[in-house]
Design a protein around this motif. Sequence first.
Motif, PDB file in Angstrom:
ATOM      1  N   GLY A 184       0.824  -1.211   0.000  1.00 49.39           N
ATOM      2  CA  GLY A 184       0.000   0.000   0.000  1.00 49.39           C
ATOM      3  C   GLY A 184       0.857   1.259   0.000  1.00 49.39           C
ATOM      4  N   GLY A 185       1.894   1.246   0.832  1.00 44.41           N
ATOM      5  CA  GLY A 185       2.806   2.400   0.910  1.00 44.41           C
ATOM      6  C   GLY A 185       3.486   2.663  -0.426  1.00 44.41           C
ATOM      7  N   PHE A 186       3.997   1.588  -1.048  1.00 41.75           N
ATOM      8  CA  PHE A 186       4.677   1.791  -2.334  1.00 41.75           C
ATOM      9  C   PHE A 186       3.697   2.120  -3.464  1.00 41.75           C
ATOM     10  CE2 PHE A 186       8.394  -0.141  -0.240  1.00 41.75           C
ATOM     11  CZ  PHE A 186       9.329   0.831  -0.583  1.00 41.75           C
ATOM     12  N   ALA A 187       2.477   1.609  -3.367  1.00 43.69           N
ATOM     13  CA  ALA A 187       1.458   1.986  -4.365  1.00 43.69           C
ATOM     14  C   ALA A 187       1.222   3.493  -4.283  1.00 43.69           C
ATOM     15  CB  ALA A 187       0.159   1.226  -4.097  1.00 43.69           C
ATOM     16  N   GLY A 188       1.175   3.997  -3.059  1.00 44.52           N
ATOM     17  CA  GLY A 188       0.998   5.436  -2.864  1.00 44.52           C
ATOM     18  C   GLY A 188       2.155   6.214  -3.469  1.00 44.52           C
ATOM     19  N   ILE A 189       3.387   5.772  -3.175  1.00 43.59           N
ATOM     20  CA  ILE A 189       4.563   6.488  -3.693  1.00 43.59           C
ATOM     21  C   ILE A 189       4.589   6.444  -5.223  1.00 43.59           C
ATOM     22  CG2 ILE A 189       7.093   6.487  -3.830  1.00 43.59           C
ATOM     23  CD1 ILE A 189       7.233   5.805  -0.948  1.00 43.59           C
TER      24      ILE A 189
END
Length: 264
Positions: A184-189
């Motif tokens: 989720g964090g990397f999808a956001g980035i």
Amino acid sequence: MPVEEFVAGWISGALGLVLGHPFDTVKLLGFFKGMSFPIASIAVVNSVLFGVYSNTLLVLTATAHQERRAQPPSYTHIFLAGCTGGFLQAYCLAPFDLIKVRLQNQTEPMAQPGSPPPQYRGPVHCAASIFREEGYRGLFRGAWALMLRDTPTMGVYFLTYEGLCRQYTPEGQNPSSATVLVAGGFAGIASWVAATPLDVIKSRMQMDGLRRRVYQGVLDCMVSSVRQEGLGVFFRGVTINSARAFPVNAVTFLSYEYLLRLWG
Ligand SMILES: C[N+](C)(C)CCCC[C@H](N)C(=O)O
């Protein structure tokens, strides 16, 4: 139409937003009082995003979310569903985002005693003033740029999330909480890095027309921004966008997955 995705999107978006709020405020060096307005707007917007995403996948692949671990949709379908969700949420987001940007760009009102009061007193007053001065269409200023920003980058968002989850999860199983947080964090980035050039243009379009119109349209805004400030203008805010995107979207996806599992 299955509705649990809409509700899960609502709650998870609100949780992510609480985390992201401080970042959002420093982003434009303005100020933004209170959180009830952003919570109300993310309620609508995130629920449209996740609800439309999941229901588009249902149409494309004929699988409901409970069946998708056993029968994973193709990446093409995930991308298309993400783009559809992004496109529709952009129209719901447009007036809220405009108000946010206008309020954040107001100068500090209480700086000097006797200085003129801020133009907008709060979100409702801001919406009413825009409506009065610029008409109904005024509330959608910058919406076209927002739609261009969000349609492909929401495809990237869900593609990155699903890709990373699959990479680190044994076949047929649910991803662990740690995997969901990181994916989720990397999808956001990833989506914010891709979205930053048009995010800059979008905000300029939203501020345009306040006193006088400077830009003729999205393309004109891009060309004159690059002419005056160079290509670097497209990466303005990319670091703060990414720093904000990781926690916000880690929490958004974790709570989204958790709620959907809770409801079966
Ligand atoms: C598509 N774009 C990159 C703009 C946003 C993707 C993430 C959306 C999330 N609500 C957030 O605020 O981070």
